[in-house]
Design a protein around this motif. Structure first.
Motif, short mmCIF file in Angstrom:
data_model
loop_
_atom_site.label_atom_id
_atom_site.label_comp_id
_atom_site.label_asym_id
_atom_site.label_seq_id
_atom_site.Cartn_x
_atom_site.Cartn_y
_atom_site.Cartn_z
N ASP A 72 0.87 -1.17 0.00
CA ASP A 72 0.00 0.00 0.00
C ASP A 72 0.91 1.22 0.00
OD1 ASP A 72 -1.76 2.06 0.44
OD2 ASP A 72 -2.82 1.08 2.09
N PRO A 73 1.18 1.80 -1.17
CA PRO A 73 2.16 2.89 -1.26
C PRO A 73 1.81 4.10 -0.41
CG PRO A 73 1.62 2.07 -3.45
CD PRO A 73 0.68 1.42 -2.49
N LEU A 74 0.53 4.46 -0.32
CA LEU A 74 0.16 5.62 0.49
C LEU A 74 0.41 5.37 1.97
CD1 LEU A 74 -3.10 6.76 -1.33
CD2 LEU A 74 -0.92 7.99 -1.21
N HIS A 75 0.09 4.18 2.43
CA HIS A 75 0.35 3.82 3.83
C HIS A 75 1.86 3.82 4.12
CE1 HIS A 75 -0.29 1.94 7.72
NE2 HIS A 75 0.58 0.99 7.40
N LEU A 76 2.63 3.25 3.19
CA LEU A 76 4.08 3.24 3.36
C LEU A 76 4.66 4.66 3.35
CD1 LEU A 76 5.07 0.16 1.17
CD2 LEU A 76 5.49 0.40 3.62
N ALA A 77 4.10 5.53 2.53
CA ALA A 77 4.56 6.92 2.48
C ALA A 77 4.28 7.63 3.80
CB ALA A 77 3.91 7.66 1.32
N ASP A 78 3.10 7.36 4.37
CA ASP A 78 2.75 7.97 5.66
C ASP A 78 3.68 7.50 6.77
OD1 ASP A 78 0.66 9.40 4.55
OD2 ASP A 78 -0.85 7.88 5.03
N LYS A 79 4.11 6.24 6.71
CA LYS A 79 4.98 5.67 7.74
C LYS A 79 6.47 5.84 7.41
CE LYS A 79 3.90 1.81 9.59
NZ LYS A 79 3.60 0.39 9.83
N ARG A 80 6.77 6.47 6.26
CA ARG A 80 8.15 6.61 5.79
C ARG A 80 8.83 5.24 5.71
NH1 ARG A 80 11.04 11.42 8.76
NH2 ARG A 80 12.67 10.53 7.46
N GLY A 81 8.15 4.35 5.03
CA GLY A 81 8.62 2.96 4.91
C GLY A 81 9.78 2.80 3.94
N GLU A 82 10.44 1.68 4.10
CA GLU A 82 11.59 1.34 3.26
C GLU A 82 11.48 -0.13 2.89
OE1 GLU A 82 16.45 1.10 3.70
OE2 GLU A 82 15.29 2.06 5.27
N ASP B 290 15.55 -1.31 -3.87
CA ASP B 290 15.85 -0.47 -2.72
C ASP B 290 14.95 0.77 -2.82
OD1 ASP B 290 17.01 0.61 -0.51
OD2 ASP B 290 18.98 0.91 -1.38
N LEU B 291 13.79 0.74 -2.16
CA LEU B 291 12.80 1.82 -2.29
C LEU B 291 12.53 2.48 -0.95
CD1 LEU B 291 10.17 0.02 -4.58
CD2 LEU B 291 11.99 1.58 -5.27
N GLY C 175 14.10 5.59 -5.04
CA GLY C 175 14.98 4.47 -4.80
C GLY C 175 15.73 4.05 -6.04
N LYS C 176 16.07 2.76 -6.04
CA LYS C 176 16.93 2.24 -7.10
C LYS C 176 16.60 0.77 -7.34
CE LYS C 176 21.81 2.58 -8.14
NZ LYS C 176 23.11 2.90 -7.64
N ILE C 177 16.69 0.36 -8.60
CA ILE C 177 16.61 -1.06 -8.94
C ILE C 177 17.85 -1.42 -9.73
CG2 ILE C 177 14.09 -1.27 -8.87
CD1 ILE C 177 14.07 -1.03 -11.89
N GLU C 178 18.37 -2.61 -9.46
CA GLU C 178 19.58 -3.09 -10.15
C GLU C 178 19.40 -4.55 -10.52
OE1 GLU C 178 22.70 -2.34 -7.32
OE2 GLU C 178 23.08 -0.36 -8.15
N ILE D 16 14.63 5.55 -9.32
CA ILE D 16 13.18 5.66 -9.42
C ILE D 16 12.73 6.88 -8.63
CG2 ILE D 16 10.99 4.57 -8.76
CD1 ILE D 16 12.32 1.88 -9.11
N LYS D 17 11.86 7.68 -9.26
CA LYS D 17 11.22 8.82 -8.59
C LYS D 17 9.77 8.82 -9.02
CE LYS D 17 13.51 12.58 -7.34
NZ LYS D 17 14.13 13.90 -7.40
N LEU D 18 8.90 8.30 -8.16
CA LEU D 18 7.49 8.19 -8.48
C LEU D 18 6.67 9.04 -7.51
CD1 LEU D 18 7.25 4.31 -8.92
CD2 LEU D 18 7.45 6.02 -10.72
N GLY D 19 5.68 9.71 -8.05
CA GLY D 19 4.70 10.42 -7.23
C GLY D 19 3.45 9.58 -7.14
N ILE D 20 3.00 9.28 -5.95
CA ILE D 20 1.83 8.42 -5.76
C ILE D 20 0.58 9.28 -5.94
CG2 ILE D 20 0.64 6.86 -4.17
CD1 ILE D 20 3.41 6.54 -2.75
N VAL D 21 -0.25 8.91 -6.91
CA VAL D 21 -1.46 9.68 -7.22
C VAL D 21 -2.66 8.74 -7.28
CG1 VAL D 21 -0.23 11.50 -8.48
CG2 VAL D 21 -1.04 9.50 -9.71
N THR D 22 -3.85 9.34 -7.09
CA THR D 22 -5.08 8.55 -7.15
C THR D 22 -5.96 8.97 -8.32
OG1 THR D 22 -6.12 10.07 -5.59
CG2 THR D 22 -5.11 8.08 -4.67
#
Length: 175
Positions: free
Chosen positions: A10-20, A47-48, A61-64, A86-92
């Motif tokens: 859940d990207p929005l939940h992870l963003a709120d919690k500053r997840g990694e 690595d996100l 983050g980064k993917i390799e 990777i630089k993604l903006g989470i949108v609805t």
């Protein structure tokens, strides 16, 4: 940090919690890449970092990986190292996507949870070449002497006219 990557996030939940999220995804699980891969062996290192910048929920983050693609010249395997930021903006909504800063690509989230492998696979599909080829000239091979001999023999035999027998019959008046 998780030892094993989750299948759904859940990207929005992870963003709120500053997840990694750090871990690896097997290349064999990336179904949409199968057509351009020579072999589905190996892993993609992920690595996100999820967070917020004001009202903007983001993923950075980064993917390799080192993917084994099919060379479009010789149809053999070519090792293709991938290292992508990777630089993604989470949108609805599309409206939110249109208002993203230029440096961010949209990650459209409808139902809350998305497949993590789809995010990684999308990024890989965007950066892989359309026609992967070896760096060296893989088609410059020594000519096979047997093939050259058979080609010259075919050229000699093709110079005989297959209708020459009919021409002889016509000239003799047997027709």
């Amino acid at each position: 940090m998780l030892a094993r990557l989750p299948e759904f996030i859940d990207p929005l939940h992870l963003a709120d919690k500053r997840g990694e999220l750090k871990g690896q995804i097997p290349v064999s699980s990336l179904d949409r890449l199968a057509d351009i891969l020579f072999s589905d062996s190996g892993v993609v290192t992920v690595d996100l970092f999820f967070g917020r910048e004001g009202r903007l929920a983001k993923v950075e983050g980064k993917i390799e990986a080192v993917l084994e693609l099919e060379c479009q010249n010789c149809l053999q395997a070519v090792q293709w190292p991938v290292s992508n930021s990777i630089k993604l903006g989470i949108v609805t909504s599309i409206d939110q996507a249109n208002r993203l800063p230029e440096e961010y690509e949209p990650l459209l989230v409808d139902e809350g949870k998305v497949l993590l492998k789809n995010i990684v696979e999308d990024e890989l599909l965007l950066i892989l070449p359309t026609f992967p080829k070896h760096q060296h000239n893989c088609l410059a091979q020594k000519p096979d002497i047997k093939k050259v001999d058979s080609l010259s023999h075919e050229q000699q035999s093709s110079t005989e006219n297959p209708f020459s027998i009919l021409a002889k019959l016509k000239n003799t008046g047997d027709l």
